[in-house]
Design a protein around this motif. Structure first.
Motif, PDB file in Angstrom:
ATOM      1  N   VAL A  80      10.892   0.978   1.134  1.00 18.26           N
ATOM      2  CA  VAL A  80      10.134   1.683   0.099  1.00 18.26           C
ATOM      3  C   VAL A  80      11.066   2.364  -0.889  1.00 18.26           C
ATOM      4  O   VAL A  80      10.846   2.325  -2.107  1.00 18.26           O
ATOM      5  N   GLU A  81      12.129   2.991  -0.395  1.00 20.66           N
ATOM      6  CA  GLU A  81      13.032   3.680  -1.318  1.00 20.66           C
ATOM      7  C   GLU A  81      13.971   2.710  -2.023  1.00 20.66           C
ATOM      8  O   GLU A  81      14.452   2.996  -3.117  1.00 20.66           O
ATOM      9  N   ALA A  82      14.236   1.536  -1.450  1.00 20.47           N
ATOM     10  CA  ALA A  82      15.139   0.564  -2.086  1.00 20.47           C
ATOM     11  C   ALA A  82      14.479  -0.151  -3.249  1.00 20.47           C
ATOM     12  O   ALA A  82      15.182  -0.685  -4.127  1.00 20.47           O
TER      13      ALA A  82
ATOM     14  N   TRP B  44       0.832  -1.206   0.000  1.00 21.05           N
ATOM     15  CA  TRP B  44       0.000   0.000   0.000  1.00 21.05           C
ATOM     16  C   TRP B  44       0.866   1.254   0.000  1.00 21.05           C
ATOM     17  O   TRP B  44       0.578   2.225  -0.718  1.00 21.05           O
ATOM     18  N   LEU B  45       1.931   1.253   0.803  1.00 24.19           N
ATOM     19  CA  LEU B  45       2.835   2.404   0.821  1.00 24.19           C
ATOM     20  C   LEU B  45       3.455   2.629  -0.542  1.00 24.19           C
ATOM     21  O   LEU B  45       3.552   3.769  -1.024  1.00 24.19           O
ATOM     22  N   GLY B  46       3.904   1.529  -1.191  1.00 22.97           N
ATOM     23  CA  GLY B  46       4.511   1.667  -2.511  1.00 22.97           C
ATOM     24  C   GLY B  46       3.542   2.223  -3.544  1.00 22.97           C
ATOM     25  O   GLY B  46       3.905   3.079  -4.362  1.00 22.97           O
ATOM     26  N   ARG B  47       2.287   1.755  -3.504  1.00 21.17           N
ATOM     27  CA  ARG B  47       1.282   2.234  -4.466  1.00 21.17           C
ATOM     28  C   ARG B  47       0.972   3.709  -4.276  1.00 21.17           C
ATOM     29  O   ARG B  47       0.608   4.400  -5.228  1.00 21.17           O
TER      30      ARG B  47
ATOM     31  N   GLN C 202       8.399   6.689  -7.049  1.00 19.76           N
ATOM     32  CA  GLN C 202       9.053   5.438  -7.449  1.00 19.76           C
ATOM     33  C   GLN C 202       9.466   5.479  -8.920  1.00 19.76           C
ATOM     34  O   GLN C 202      10.583   5.072  -9.272  1.00 19.76           O
ATOM     35  N   PHE C 203       8.589   5.961  -9.786  1.00 23.29           N
ATOM     36  CA  PHE C 203       8.927   6.027 -11.210  1.00 23.29           C
ATOM     37  C   PHE C 203      10.041   7.039 -11.459  1.00 23.29           C
ATOM     38  O   PHE C 203      10.892   6.834 -12.338  1.00 23.29           O
ATOM     39  N   LYS C 204      10.037   8.120 -10.703  1.00 19.15           N
ATOM     40  CA  LYS C 204      11.107   9.108 -10.858  1.00 19.15           C
ATOM     41  C   LYS C 204      12.454   8.500 -10.471  1.00 19.15           C
ATOM     42  O   LYS C 204      13.454   8.655 -11.185  1.00 19.15           O
ATOM     43  N   ALA C 205      12.488   7.808  -9.330  1.00 19.72           N
ATOM     44  CA  ALA C 205      13.729   7.167  -8.912  1.00 19.72           C
ATOM     45  C   ALA C 205      14.134   6.063  -9.887  1.00 19.72           C
ATOM     46  O   ALA C 205      15.333   5.867 -10.159  1.00 19.72           O
TER      47      ALA C 205
ATOM     48  N   VAL D  35      16.072   9.335  -1.429  1.00 21.98           N
ATOM     49  CA  VAL D  35      15.944   9.903  -0.084  1.00 21.98           C
ATOM     50  C   VAL D  35      14.575  10.545   0.106  1.00 21.98           C
ATOM     51  O   VAL D  35      13.967  10.446   1.180  1.00 21.98           O
ATOM     52  N   THR D  36      14.077  11.192  -0.945  1.00 18.97           N
ATOM     53  CA  THR D  36      12.736  11.776  -0.863  1.00 18.97           C
ATOM     54  C   THR D  36      11.692  10.689  -0.623  1.00 18.97           C
ATOM     55  O   THR D  36      10.783  10.851   0.204  1.00 18.97           O
ATOM     56  N   ASN D  37      11.823   9.574  -1.344  1.00 21.20           N
ATOM     57  CA  ASN D  37      10.890   8.461  -1.134  1.00 21.20           C
ATOM     58  C   ASN D  37      10.985   7.925   0.290  1.00 21.20           C
ATOM     59  O   ASN D  37       9.966   7.589   0.909  1.00 21.20           O
ATOM     60  N   TRP D  38      12.205   7.833   0.795  1.00 19.48           N
ATOM     61  CA  TRP D  38      12.408   7.333   2.163  1.00 19.48           C
ATOM     62  C   TRP D  38      11.715   8.251   3.183  1.00 19.48           C
ATOM     63  O   TRP D  38      10.934   7.805   4.029  1.00 19.48           O
ATOM     64  N   ILE D  39      12.020   9.540   3.075  1.00 20.66           N
ATOM     65  CA  ILE D  39      11.500  10.477   4.074  1.00 20.66           C
ATOM     66  C   ILE D  39       9.980  10.612   3.971  1.00 20.66           C
ATOM     67  O   ILE D  39       9.278  10.633   4.993  1.00 20.66           O
TER      68      ILE D  39
END
Length: 605
Positions: free
Chosen positions: A145-147, A25-28, A34-37, A96-100
């Motif tokens: 999530v960021e990995a 759910w977090l990933g969605r 996610q696509f940017k990274a 890092v943005t995804n992580w935070i």
């Protein structure tokens, strides 16, 4: 979502059915990030993996003595280097943005759940576990999530390079294409035991955190009874268990890391040996051999992300499971708002116990069991247990009111109220009706000596409201904390105020003055006080005895002392041997009240 846009206007409704579902759910909910990274990751990894092809072309240009091709290859290598730098920079930024942002979303969800459940949260989940979820677990969930995006980019890069090598040099490319999946997935059999060890480590760490939290919270009491060393020994033992579990987990992960180093090395040796054999036979050129060799070496970089995603998932899965457990908690009665958002008024009635608190009256409730009193106070605040009817306010069930309206109508002060660190002004800056000002509330709660103590302890605070409070008000005594919490509750001026043992740590003279101040400030409002103090009971308009979950007696304090033995046993702490002295005990209790009242009159005069 960018970091500067935090917090989220609405963090969403999480899928808390399980840990993996919560991670999904977090990933969605972060597909854009996610696509940017992923895009920047592909640019970075592909640029890195293209360097060996450039090296091979350069070697062939030197062998063929072609300056033009060498210059073009040099320009291509420079372009790959620039793409590598740009991709790495923006990949790190996006990751890092995804992580935070993922961690911030989880923290907002936890804060919202804590706000919804109130004091019921720590009754259903240990406080140490909540702390563990909101700190260490949040970081591990954000890590996974960021990995994901970096791992996806690395996996696609490996696939592209394998296809490119097969097309570029089929003989060696097939060897690499067969060997790389073996290298990438060789550690899979080791992941289940590594995950189990990581779960055990996190479980023991959570227990140690709970023990540390409980020990710190009760340190003052532990020192008073000489139990400090006992609990410190328990924490040392728990911390050693965490250390041993961490060492066992680290051994398994070091074995996985060794496999990730050994197998790529074996693949590289195989490629070199076979490539030299093909070169001797003239089936491949030196440049092609250098290209394949360099590609295998460079692929060790994206392959490391296979190990990272395995570690991230193994560590985040138990964290996500704990977070999902907390987020899945719901109010037994869903205060969702089937009625209009208005604050009702009238009598407060609990059908489960038969407790009635008339409107605009001060009702004292006596329970022989303090835990039962806490549960009853919780129910009056809108948190009934399962299969229990809702409390009625003015005939309106609290579970049919929106959450904000229900809390505006009924405020419950727990027997162990929390004082957050900061200034006293910030502590008392709470939603209020405006009917009770700060000075009146502080005076009613007899906080004069508390204000003096705060000013003396704050060198730069001339105004007591600017004085600083330490975490949970630990620099204050138990009675001082209770009085500040009472003042905060009085300022809110709710329609119904429920106080659970508000003066248990206060001396009798101060308690008597608080009782009078409470009556004055709450005049015209409904107030319910859970207490066994004769001073408060004597000043209540109505006293209710709750015995074994049922309201069994109602009346004035002195009346109940005379006619109700069960009430007398709770209020006067009467034992069976003293049962024959009931009348004498009641008279002594009345005399004690009269003495205190005379002393107050003399002090006032």
């Amino acid at each position: 979502m960018q970091i500067q846009d935090l917090p989220y206007p609405d963090p969403g409704v999480p899928d808390a059915r399980s840990g993996p579902r919560f991670l999904w759910w977090l990933g969605r909910n972060q597909l854009g990030g996610q696509f940017k990274a992923l895009a920047w990751g592909l640019l970075h990894f592909v640029a890195v993996s293209a360097q060996p092809f450039c090296v091979g072309l350069a070697v062939e240009a030197v062998v063929d003595r072609s300056g033009t091709r060498l210059a073009l290859t040099g320009g291509l290598m420079g372009l790959c280097g620039a793409a590598t730098a740009v991709g790495d920079t923006f990949l790190h930024r996006a990751a890092v943005t995804n992580w935070i942002t993922a961690a911030a979303r989880v923290q907002q969800l936890l804060a919202r759940k804590a706000s919804q459940l109130g004091s019921a949260l720590t009754r259903r989940v240990a406080a140490g576990e909540v702390v563990s979820v909101s700190t260490g677990d949040v970081e591990k969930i954000g890590w996974f999530v960021e990995a994901v995006s970096r791992f996806t980019a690395a996996a696609l890069t490996v696939l592209v390079v394998c296809v490119g090598l097969v097309v570029y040099q089929p003989a060696l490319g097939v060897v690499v294409a067969v060997g790389l999946p073996v290298v990438a997935f060789a550690a899979l059999p080791l992941l289940p035991p590594a995950t189990r060890r990581a779960d055990l480590q996190r479980e023991k760490a959570g227990r140690a955190t709970e023990l540390a939290s409980d020990t710190v919270a009760g340190l003052r009491v532990l020192r008073g009874i000489g139990g400090e060393d006992l609990f410190l020994d328990r924490y040392r033992s728990a911390s050693q268990e965490v250390r041993h579990a961490a060492v066992r987990s680290a051994r398994m992960w070091s074995l996985i890391s060794a496999v990730q180093v050994l197998l790529p090395g074996l693949l590289l040796i195989t490629v070199v040996c076979y490539g030299v054999h093909l070169a001797r036979e003239g089936r491949i050129s030196v440049g092609e051999l250098v290209t394949v060799y360099s590609s295998v070496m460079v692929l060790a970089y994206p392959l490391r992300h296979f190990e990272e995603i395995a570690m991230a998932y193994s560590f985040s899965r138990p964290s996500a499971r704990r977070a999902a457990r907390v987020l899945s908690l719901e109010r037994v009665t869903d205060i969702g708002g089937s009625r209009a958002a208005e604050t009702p008024s009238g009598d407060l009635y609990d059908p489960a116990t038969g407790l009635l608190a008339p409107a605009a009256r001060l009702t004292a409730v006596v329970c022989g069991d303090p835990d039962a009193a806490g549960r009853l106070a919780e129910r009056l605040g809108g948190h009934p247990p399962e299969d229990s009817p809702s409390v009625l306010l003015g005939g309106v069930p609290l579970n049919e009111l929106p959450l904000d309206s229900a809390r505006t109508a009924v405020l419950v002060q727990d027997k162990d109220p929390v004082l957050l660190s900061g200034s006293l002004r910030e502590l008392l800056d709470v939603p209020a009706s405006g009917g009770v000002d700060t000075g009146t509330a502080l005076a009613a709660a007899q906080c004069g000596d508390v204000l003096d103590a705060l000013v003396q302890g704050s060198l730069d605070a001339d105004d007591p409201l600017d004085a600083r409070l330490t975490e949970r008000g630990r620099s204050l005594s138990g009675g001082q904390r209770q009085r500040l919490a009472l003042a905060r509750s009085l300022i809110t001026d709710p329609e119904v105020l429920v106080l659970d043992e508000p003066t248990s740590a206060v001396d009798s003279h101060t308690e008597a003055r608080i009782a009078e101040g409470l009556r004055e400030v709450r005049a015209g409002r409904t107030t319910v006080v859970f207490t066994s103090s004769p001073l408060l009971l004597d000043r209540a308009d109505r006293v209710v005895l709750v015995h074994e979950g049922e309201a069994v007696a109602v009346g004035a304090h002195r009346e109940l002392l005379r006619r109700e033995p069960r009430y007398r046993a709770v209020v006067t702490r009467e034992t069976e041997e003293e049962a024959g002295l009931d009348e004498l005990g009641a008279l002594e209790g009345l005399k004690e009240l009269e003495v205190i009242e005379r002393e107050e009159i003399e002090e006032t005069a």
